[in-house]
Design an enzyme around this catalytic site. Structure first.
Site, short mmCIF file in Angstrom:
data_model
loop_
_atom_site.label_atom_id
_atom_site.label_comp_id
_atom_site.label_asym_id
_atom_site.label_seq_id
_atom_site.Cartn_x
_atom_site.Cartn_y
_atom_site.Cartn_z
N LYS A 90 7.46 -34.96 -17.20
CA LYS A 90 7.20 -36.31 -16.68
C LYS A 90 6.63 -37.22 -17.77
O LYS A 90 6.98 -38.40 -17.85
CB LYS A 90 6.25 -36.24 -15.48
CG LYS A 90 6.88 -35.63 -14.23
CD LYS A 90 6.05 -35.80 -13.00
CE LYS A 90 4.92 -34.82 -12.89
NZ LYS A 90 5.33 -33.47 -12.48
N SER A 131 6.50 -28.76 -16.05
CA SER A 131 6.51 -29.80 -15.02
C SER A 131 5.74 -31.03 -15.49
O SER A 131 6.23 -32.16 -15.42
CB SER A 131 5.90 -29.23 -13.74
OG SER A 131 5.72 -30.25 -12.77
N ARG A 179 8.82 -24.03 -5.67
CA ARG A 179 7.67 -23.23 -6.12
C ARG A 179 6.58 -23.22 -5.06
O ARG A 179 5.90 -22.21 -4.84
CB ARG A 179 7.11 -23.80 -7.43
CG ARG A 179 7.96 -23.48 -8.66
CD ARG A 179 7.56 -24.36 -9.83
NE ARG A 179 6.15 -24.26 -10.13
CZ ARG A 179 5.44 -25.23 -10.73
NH1 ARG A 179 6.01 -26.37 -11.06
NH2 ARG A 179 4.16 -25.05 -10.97
N ASP A 186 12.51 -31.53 -11.68
CA ASP A 186 11.13 -31.08 -11.49
C ASP A 186 10.71 -31.20 -10.03
O ASP A 186 10.05 -30.32 -9.49
CB ASP A 186 10.19 -31.89 -12.39
CG ASP A 186 8.73 -31.56 -12.12
OD1 ASP A 186 8.37 -30.37 -12.25
OD2 ASP A 186 7.96 -32.46 -11.76
N HIS A 203 -2.88 -37.75 -19.19
CA HIS A 203 -2.57 -37.08 -17.92
C HIS A 203 -3.74 -36.19 -17.55
O HIS A 203 -4.30 -35.49 -18.40
CB HIS A 203 -1.31 -36.22 -18.04
CG HIS A 203 -1.02 -35.44 -16.79
ND1 HIS A 203 -0.37 -36.01 -15.71
CD2 HIS A 203 -1.33 -34.16 -16.43
CE1 HIS A 203 -0.28 -35.10 -14.74
NE2 HIS A 203 -0.84 -33.99 -15.15
#
Length: 431
Positions: free
Chosen positions: A185, A181, A166, A159, A80
């Protein structure tokens, strides 16, 4: 709910049951936005313990679908990136680690704002499908070692709701909330191990190195506490990665790197992430050995063959991989020249990304359509010497009116008479 807001406002830790109550209540629309907003602001100021962040992560994982990858053979390693400009690393890393037998079962997102999405880039290839059934997905990873699809709409719905809130309550840049968050995922996607590329610098979400370190350490701790092997690298995003920005442009540059072209910053980051993935996947024991072997595989063209096979399996036109000149091409190529001379001192990634977005390469809102053919080719980067009249970049555009993009790009670049020392691409590895 008011008791929990007060508890967090006073700096106490929430229990697992209390966090589950909040997440389930908000996802099920029993708790109103205004109370969750108050709790988010309390978290922003008071923080969360490692246990709280882990509990929040798992509550968000269980708020929707999870992907069971047990039908995929081998150790499933995911990666990621926290996002940047010109970040086409997944397009290089995925076929590279697949070429040594590490299965890559990847779900990726679309881009928004000045950062691009892997799915958008892949869709620049004619015919490429980002939608496979679960059975097709598993079968392809088992046979080709690589599949990349769009994220399921039912993955971590909590999320999605929390992030939207947010975004409008000035609580985006809270490290516990960012970390949970991202990790929710990755864990919902079924990975056994995770390599994180945390960007830092002017074009990154985390502008400071200290902030990037805090985020990386928090995510690694979450992974460890939830039984996932997790490593993070902190890499530079003070300027775009590589020389191409835009969807077809970035596919082209990824192909060039897979052909062995020395795009040094992009190559170093890609090889570092791939080496960590190969070690976590059990193919190599040491990072240095993995890096050296993967460098050889990259230069041999083996990873390029894996990429072609992957594109073909998902319906893409392999002729565009063999000859990238066949990828979508914009109508106009507009040279942006320098008004002064000197060494490039700054090439801030964010305004360069905004310039590409204004050309149509990105989305201002999630409903915007992307033009895969447009983008920017950089001709100068930090440390390069520029003479007056030299080409700084080429804009690929389908309109000749690119003033807004030029203004954004010119605001990104500054020159100095002093020679500029190079900065490291990778600052630190957090294990």
């Amino acid at each position: 709910m008011s008791d929990l807001i007060l508890k967090k406002r006073n700096g106490a830790s929430l229990t697992q049951q209390e966090i589950e109550y909040v997440v389930n209540g908000y996802t099920g629309e029993q708790i109103p936005d205004y109370q969750i907003s108050a709790l988010l602001m309390a978290i922003y100021y008071k923080g969360m313990s490692t246990q709280e962040v882990s509990d929040l992560t798992m509550s968000m994982v269980h708020s929707g679908d999870t992907i069971d990858l047990s039908k995929v053979h081998g150790m499933k390693v995911d990666k990621h990136s926290t996002g940047g400009v010109g970040d086409k690393v997944s397009l290089i890393v995925a076929p590279l680690v697949a070429a040594v037998g590490v299965p890559v079962a990847k779900m990726s997102g679309r881009g928004l704002g000045h950062t691009g999405g892997t799915i958008d880039k892949l869709e620049a290839i004619e015919g490429f499908s980002v939608e496979l059934t679960r059975e097709e997905f598993f079968e392809q990873v088992n046979t080709k070692k690589l599949a990349i699809i769009g994220q399921s709409g039912r993955l971590t719905p909590a999320d999605k709701k929390l992030y939207a809130l947010r975004d409008v309550t000035a609580t985006v840049d809270s490290i516990p909330l960012i970390a949970s968050s991202i990790m929710s995922k990755k864990i919902a996607s079924g990975a056994d191990a995770i390599v994180l590329d945390v960007k830092t610098g002017s074009g990154a979400f985390m502008k400071s190195l200290d902030g990037a370190k805090d985020l990386a350490q928090t995510m690694v701790q979450i992974g460890k506490s939830l039984g996932r092997k997790t490593i993070a690298i902190i890499s530079d995003m003070n300027q775009p990665l590589g020389y191409e920005i835009g969807n077809a442009n970035e596919i082209k540059e990824a192909i060039e790197v897979l052909q062995g072209k020395r795009v040094e910053d992009l190559r170093e980051v890609s090889l570092s992430i791939a080496a960590h993935m190969a070690v976590l996947g059990g193919v190599y024991e040491q990072f240095e050995e993995a890096y050296k072997q993967l460098e050889h595989i990259l230069d041999s063209g083996e990873a390029l063959e894996t990429f072609k096979s992957f594109v073909d399996a998902q319906g893409g036109n392999v002729e565009q991989i063999i000859d990238p000149a066949k990828l979508p091409k914009a109508k106009f190529q507009i040279e942006i020249t320098s008004d002064a001379e000197g060494y490039v001192e700054k090439l801030e990634a964010e305004p360069v990304g905004v310039a590409a977005m204004l050309l149509g390469a990105g989305r201002k809102t999630k409903d915007d359509q992307i033009d895969h053919s447009v983008g920017i080719t950089l001709k100068k980067k930090i440390g390069d010497y520029v003479q007056k009249g030299d080409v700084l970049a080429i804009f690929h555009s389908n309109t000749e009116d690119v003033k807004a993009s030029i203004d954004s790009f010119k605001g990104a670049i500054s020159l100095t008479a002093q020679k500029i020392d190079s900065t490291p691409m990778i600052y630190e590895t957090i294990e």
